[in-house]
Design an enzyme around this catalytic site. Structure first.
Site, PDB file in Angstrom:
ATOM      1  CG  ASP A 296      -3.711 -17.465   2.539  1.00  0.00           C
ATOM      2  OD1 ASP A 296      -4.051 -17.893   3.659  1.00  0.00           O
ATOM      3  OD2 ASP A 296      -2.992 -16.464   2.395  1.00  0.00           O
TER       4      ASP A 296
ATOM      5  N   GLY B 122       7.826   2.944  11.370  1.00  0.00           N
ATOM      6  CA  GLY B 122       7.268   1.651  11.734  1.00  0.00           C
ATOM      7  C   GLY B 122       6.728   0.948  10.515  1.00  0.00           C
TER       8      GLY B 122
ATOM      9  CB  CYS C 272       8.929  -3.503   5.596  1.00  0.00           C
ATOM     10  SG  CYS C 272       7.805  -4.360   4.483  1.00  0.00           S
TER      11      CYS C 272
ATOM     12  CE  LYS D 166       2.503   3.426   3.326  1.00  0.00           C
ATOM     13  NZ  LYS D 166       3.496   3.482   2.237  1.00  0.00           N
TER      14      LYS D 166
END
Length: 448
Positions: free
Chosen positions: A45, A266, A269, A333
């Site tokens: 990364d 939402g 993705c 969520k």
């Protein structure tokens, strides 16, 4: 040509040298899970701070089971983190691209990160290496990456992920299918990494694999928009959305998943992938009205919920400016700390634009979020969020909201309405607390 098999049919690999580029939800889950299957994994990364934290076993994202897998991989030496992507790929057998592809101009997927990494590693990849793209990308990206690499000896395949945030580790280790698209020999090499999982394998071409990811997310978004529109019908006709969806969900052709109404869909993705698919359709001159309607329905549904809240605040009309609302839940969520394209934030922005004061509580968020200060005040606990509120909105389905001391919440509120936009709460319990629950998909009456 498509081939689906119950068993991989390829020789399983338990000790492959794998490099995962990108350590977001997908990359970190992919690396940690592949290490748990016995492979030797290097996760690379560009964020040196993140690499340092992960090397100490510190996982910043909320994902059940992931910190434990990272710790185990580090302890066994099967999982290593580095900021040197170029050096990492030099001995790789398979390189996974798990890079962000955010929504760009016009809704198209921004492939800048994918293209940049391809340029960085093109001369360092070993002969015979396979590059597997897990990033969600438009059809044709595998060919585009292959052209950028300019390495006929390096195969590029598409291996889309189908992971749900909050269940990513479970979904990786217990997949309902694995899709790999590309040249047959390269497909078999990537498929072999998953062999011990025993999941059905879909072998196909790269374009079909890339489109399958977009098609899956579009279908799920469409199902959610359908459920929210159906909830509006139920409110108009005096029906109960829970009973209607229970009835139709028993039909195996429909199924019960993704039929729960809410404040819109939402997350990281569905919004970007539906817009990206719409963008490529428009570029190809293909009319896809169902896709556009799915997106438009989501926006219209959120606008309707905001209108409901305003009508409750000022039933005689007028401006709601200056009113104070308590928002319970901000993440897109439950089970995640992810705020990307959260429907809760979309509703919050629409309310804030009307001059309404917002105080929010979310169990996954700390009270110090500078990115939210212009939108709302983040409270340390639900009772503080409820102080002086004219109404309370349930925007994320955190289970703990169901078990709150609602008598105590009511005592802190000025109003008595709870807009349960997740259909989460027990109306009898709220009634005993002196509160009125307004849910989605059931008849309701203004309480102001």
């Amino acid at each position: 040509m498509l081939h689906v098999s119950d068993h991989h049919g390829s020789q399983d690999r338990h000790d492959a040298r794998v490099v995962v580029i990108g350590t977001g939800y997908v990359g970190l889950t992919t690396g940690a899970c592949l290490a748990s299957l016995g492979h030797r994994v290097v996760c690379a990364d560009a964020d040196s701070g993140k690499v340092e934290r992960l090397s100490r076993g510190q996982v910043d994202i909320l994902e059940p089971g992931l910190p434990e897998l990272v710790a185990d991989g580090l302890a066994t030496g099967r999982l290593v983190f580095t900021g040197d992507t170029v050096s990492a790929v030099r001995e790789a057998e398979v390189v996974f691209l798990c890079l962000p592809t955010p929504m760009g101009l016009g809704g198209a997927a921004d492939l800048a990160a994918v293209e940049a990494v391809a340029g960085q590693v093109r001369h360092e990849l070993p002969d015979g290496c396979v590059v597997a793209n897990k990033s969600t990308v438009p059809v044709g990206t595998s060919g585009r990456v292959a052209a950028l690499l300019g390495r006929p000896d390096v195969a590029v395949v598409s291996n889309p992920e189908f992971l749900r945030e909050g269940r990513a580790v479970h979904d990786f280790l217990h997949p309902d299918r694995i899709v790999v698209g590309g040249a047959p020999e390269a497909v078999e090499r990537v498929a072999a990494l998953y062999g011990t999982l025993g999941a059905p394998l879909v072998r196909t071409d790269a374009a079909s694999a890339e489109l399958a990811k977009y098609a899956a997310n579009f279908f799920l978004a469409m199902k959610l928009s359908f459920a929210n529109n159906l909830a509006t019908l139920c409110e108009s006709f005096g029906a109960d959305i829970a009973d209607v969806t229970a009835a139709i969900g028993q039909d195996p052709r429909i199924g019960s998943a993704f039929l729960q109404p809410g404040p819109g869909w939402g997350g990281s993705c569905l919004p970007k992938d539906t817009h990206a698919l719409l963008s490529v359709c428009e570029a190809a001159g293909i009319d896809f009205p169902l896709l556009r309607a799915t997106i438009d329905t989501n926006v219209a549904h959120q606008e309707r919920l905001v209108e409901r809240v305003v009508a409750d605040l000022v039933p005689a009309g007028g401006s709601p400016a200056g009113a104070r609302l308590a928002l319970f839940g901000l993440t897109f969520k439950a089970g995640t700390s992810d705020l990307r394209d959260s429907p809760a934030l979309a509703v919050a922005r629409a309310l804030r634009d009307l001059g309404i004061e917002l105080v929010a509580y979310d169990p996954a968020l700390s009270a110090t979020r500078p990115d939210l200060t212009d939108l709302l005040t983040l409270a340390d606990d639900p009772l503080s969020a409820a102080d002086g509120a004219a109404a309370c909105l349930i925007l994320t389905e955190w289970p703990e909201f169901r078990d709150l001391d609602w008598e105590a919440v009511a005592a802190r509120m000025d109003g008595r309405t709870v807009h349960d936009f997740r259909n989460l709460l027990d109306p009898d319990r709220l009634e005993r607390a002196g509160l009125v629950r307004q849910s989605i998909g059931r008849p309701y009456a203004l309480t102001g």
